[in-house]
Motif scaffolding. Structure first.
Motif, short mmCIF file in Angstrom:
data_model
loop_
_atom_site.label_atom_id
_atom_site.label_comp_id
_atom_site.label_asym_id
_atom_site.label_seq_id
_atom_site.Cartn_x
_atom_site.Cartn_y
_atom_site.Cartn_z
N ILE A 1 -51.29 -36.06 11.16
CA ILE A 1 -51.11 -36.63 12.50
C ILE A 1 -50.13 -37.79 12.44
N ALA A 2 -50.21 -38.61 11.39
CA ALA A 2 -49.25 -39.71 11.22
C ALA A 2 -47.83 -39.17 11.15
N LEU A 3 -47.65 -38.06 10.44
CA LEU A 3 -46.33 -37.45 10.33
C LEU A 3 -45.81 -37.03 11.70
N GLY A 4 -46.71 -36.47 12.52
CA GLY A 4 -46.31 -36.07 13.87
C GLY A 4 -45.94 -37.26 14.74
N ASN B 1 -37.71 -38.89 17.43
CA ASN B 1 -37.04 -37.79 18.14
C ASN B 1 -37.35 -37.75 19.63
N CYS B 2 -37.90 -38.82 20.18
CA CYS B 2 -38.25 -38.84 21.59
C CYS B 2 -37.01 -38.63 22.46
N PRO B 3 -37.02 -37.66 23.37
CA PRO B 3 -35.85 -37.42 24.21
C PRO B 3 -35.70 -38.47 25.31
N ASP B 4 -34.50 -38.54 25.85
CA ASP B 4 -34.28 -39.40 27.02
C ASP B 4 -35.02 -38.81 28.22
N PRO B 5 -35.46 -39.66 29.15
CA PRO B 5 -36.15 -39.15 30.33
C PRO B 5 -35.25 -38.23 31.16
N ASP C 1 -34.19 -26.16 27.69
CA ASP C 1 -33.57 -26.82 26.55
C ASP C 1 -34.51 -26.65 25.35
N LEU C 2 -34.07 -25.89 24.35
CA LEU C 2 -34.94 -25.56 23.22
C LEU C 2 -35.32 -26.79 22.41
N GLY C 3 -34.43 -27.79 22.35
CA GLY C 3 -34.74 -29.02 21.64
C GLY C 3 -35.86 -29.79 22.32
N ARG C 4 -35.80 -29.89 23.64
CA ARG C 4 -36.86 -30.57 24.39
C ARG C 4 -38.16 -29.77 24.31
N PHE C 5 -38.05 -28.45 24.34
CA PHE C 5 -39.24 -27.60 24.22
C PHE C 5 -39.94 -27.88 22.89
N ARG C 6 -39.18 -27.96 21.80
CA ARG C 6 -39.80 -28.23 20.50
C ARG C 6 -40.43 -29.62 20.47
N TYR C 7 -39.74 -30.60 21.07
CA TYR C 7 -40.33 -31.95 21.09
C TYR C 7 -41.70 -31.91 21.75
N TRP C 8 -41.79 -31.28 22.92
CA TRP C 8 -43.06 -31.30 23.65
C TRP C 8 -44.11 -30.42 22.98
N LEU C 9 -43.69 -29.40 22.25
CA LEU C 9 -44.64 -28.59 21.47
C LEU C 9 -45.30 -29.46 20.42
N ILE C 10 -44.52 -30.30 19.75
CA ILE C 10 -45.07 -31.20 18.74
C ILE C 10 -45.88 -32.32 19.41
N HIS C 11 -45.34 -32.89 20.49
CA HIS C 11 -46.03 -33.98 21.20
C HIS C 11 -47.41 -33.54 21.66
N ARG C 12 -47.48 -32.39 22.30
CA ARG C 12 -48.78 -31.97 22.84
C ARG C 12 -49.72 -31.48 21.74
N LEU D 1 -43.66 -29.21 11.72
CA LEU D 1 -42.91 -30.33 11.15
C LEU D 1 -42.19 -29.98 9.86
N GLU D 2 -42.76 -29.08 9.08
CA GLU D 2 -42.13 -28.78 7.80
C GLU D 2 -40.81 -28.01 7.96
N GLU D 3 -40.50 -27.59 9.19
CA GLU D 3 -39.20 -26.97 9.43
C GLU D 3 -38.06 -27.92 9.07
N ASP D 4 -38.32 -29.23 9.12
CA ASP D 4 -37.29 -30.22 8.83
C ASP D 4 -37.21 -30.57 7.34
#
Length: 454
Positions: free
Chosen positions: A173-176, A183-187, A266-277, A320-323
């Protein structure tokens, strides 16, 4: 009012129904599930309705808005063409049955196991994408100011605070959380977010969407948040192979959504929110134990859901390990700990728990409704306790490693970290939820088969 009797509820509902021009209520039945809000089905003549109700008034105290605003959100969604139930009345203090509202009952089942076995899930996926686009057509100003607008950075800070409150000792969870900070996107322009748009909150019948339920987490924010949440592995249930809500492909989901909404995913924003949620739900599960311990709500589901944190940790690590560098992602040896052979002496804790679970199984046919659901939860809880007592080391709890990750001193590029976290995730989930579909995927991806490891 959390322990209100059926008679008390019927008396209060009679006042609500009279105010709404309905006939006397009858056949009041508690629906199964509901780890937060209660749901009761009842009849007025030949018409069916649902009472959505907080177990206590105190339960609503720290929520951003009350049931009156939630009801208004649903009305606005219906006006936008969303397949949501029509709200007919809100509870008032003089009704004497707490906080909530009454809405029409819609046809269909919310059971993901049934829905994901429908023949034409492609058509259903299009319905789901269409309704999500219509939800996102609602903008700030269309609803009361009490509906919050998400501040992405503040949302991360709030999750970090929850993490520390829960001990701050879960490295995955700390890693996430650290990844989210980096990697937080702009609003973007905010739209109405359902907040819980997934299997379990969608009513379906004969391959069609018949209702969007549970709007208590509504807020304004990034549309990718809703798109991603329903695609989390946990909400795909036994159809892990269908990444879009367990119904189909992401490509088909996005294509219908884009055609209906006029937006490009936007696939980048989609991945961010997949990890966030995923982090959000991991901490939501973890926090269930605190709620139970505090006495605020002693429902059995609380303690069982708290052990589903490990499901999210495994899913999160696979994201996360994709990176990580390729050399950090090689398969490794791992075998579950074997159960000790204890056939002598007095009964072990595991044997005592097994005996209790077996006895509960003998009375299954004697209980009905919500009590039958609770009995199943109780047997799941006993299964966790049995496996925990026999197998579980504490690899998954490591405050020093979690602190180092949060400080940026440890990343997925650190040799050995991914392998350690993989083993921790596998062992924890093997105890908490051994039938979780992603576990088989992780074993295939991460572990060298025993016959090849000799």
């Amino acid at each position: 009012m959390g322990d209100a009797s059926k008679d008390t509820l019927i008396e209060g509902l009679a006042r609500v129904c009279s105010r709404a021009g309905l006939t006397e209520p009858s056949d009041l039945t508690r629906l199964t599930g509901g780890a937060t809000m209660e749901s009761w089905r009842f009849m007025c003549g030949d018409r069916a309705f649902i009472l959505r109700r907080a177990p206590t008034l105190e339960f609503m105290a720290n929520r951003p808005f009350g049931h009156d605003v939630e009801a208004e959100v649903i009305r606005k969604a219906v006006a936008a063409g969303v397949t949501a139930p029509r709200v007919v009345a809100e509870l008032e203090p003089e009704d004497g049955i707490g906080s909530g509202f009454v809405m029409e009952a819609l046809p269909g089942t919310p059971n993901p196991k049934e829905i994901l076995e429908f023949e034409d899930t492609d058509a259903l996926l299009k319905d789901v994408a269409r309704d999500l686009a219509r939800i996102h057509s609602v903008k700030p100003g269309d609803l009361p100011d009490a509906v919050p607008v998400m501040d992405y950075r503040q949302a991360i800070a709030d999750l970090k605070a929850q993490f520390e409150e829960a001990g701050g000792d879960r490295p995955i969870i700390a890693l996430g959380l650290k990844w989210m900070e980096d990697n937080c996107p702009d609003p973007c322009e905010p739209v109405l977010i359902h907040g819980d748009y997934r299997m379990g909150n969608l009513l379906c019948e004969a391959g069609e969407l018949t209702g969007v339920l549970d709007w208590e987490l509504a807020h304004f924010g990034d549309p990718h948040e809703d798109l991603a949440f329903g695609c989390m592995a946990v909400w795909r249930f036994h159809r892990y192979d269908r990444p879009a809500l367990g119904l189909g492909s992401l490509e088909d989901y996005f294509a219908t959504y884009e055609a209906e909404s006029g937006r490009t995913v936007d696939l980048g924003r989609f991945r961010y929110w997949l990890i966030h949620r995923t982090v959000w739900w991991a901490l939501g599960c973890l926090g269930m134990a605190r709620i139970w311990r505090s006495g605020e709500d002693r429902m059995l589901e609380r303690v069982v859901i708290s052990r589903r944190t490990s499901e999210q940790e495994l899913d999160l690590l696979m994201l996360l390990e994709e990176d990580a560098p390729e050399e950090c992602k090689a398969k490794q040896k791992w075998w579950p700990i074997s159960s000790p052979d204890r056939t002598n002496g007095d009964a072990t804790v595991s044997e005592i728990l097994t005996a209790i679970s077996e006895w509960l199984g003998t009375i299954k046919d004697q209980v009905k409704g919500h009590d039958r659901f609770q009995l199943a939860v109780a047997r799941n809880a006993l299964g966790i306790a049995m496996r925990d007592e026999e197998f579980l080391p504490d690899l998954h709890v490591d405050k020093r490693r979690a602190d180092a990750i949060m400080a940026g001193e440890l990343t997925v590029a650190e040799r050995g970290l991914v392998g350690h976290l993989r083993r921790a995730a596998l062992e924890k989930l093997s105890v908490d939820s051994p039938k979780y579909p992603a576990l088989a995927v992780a074993l295939e991806k991460w572990v060298i088969p025993e016959e090849e490891a000799e």
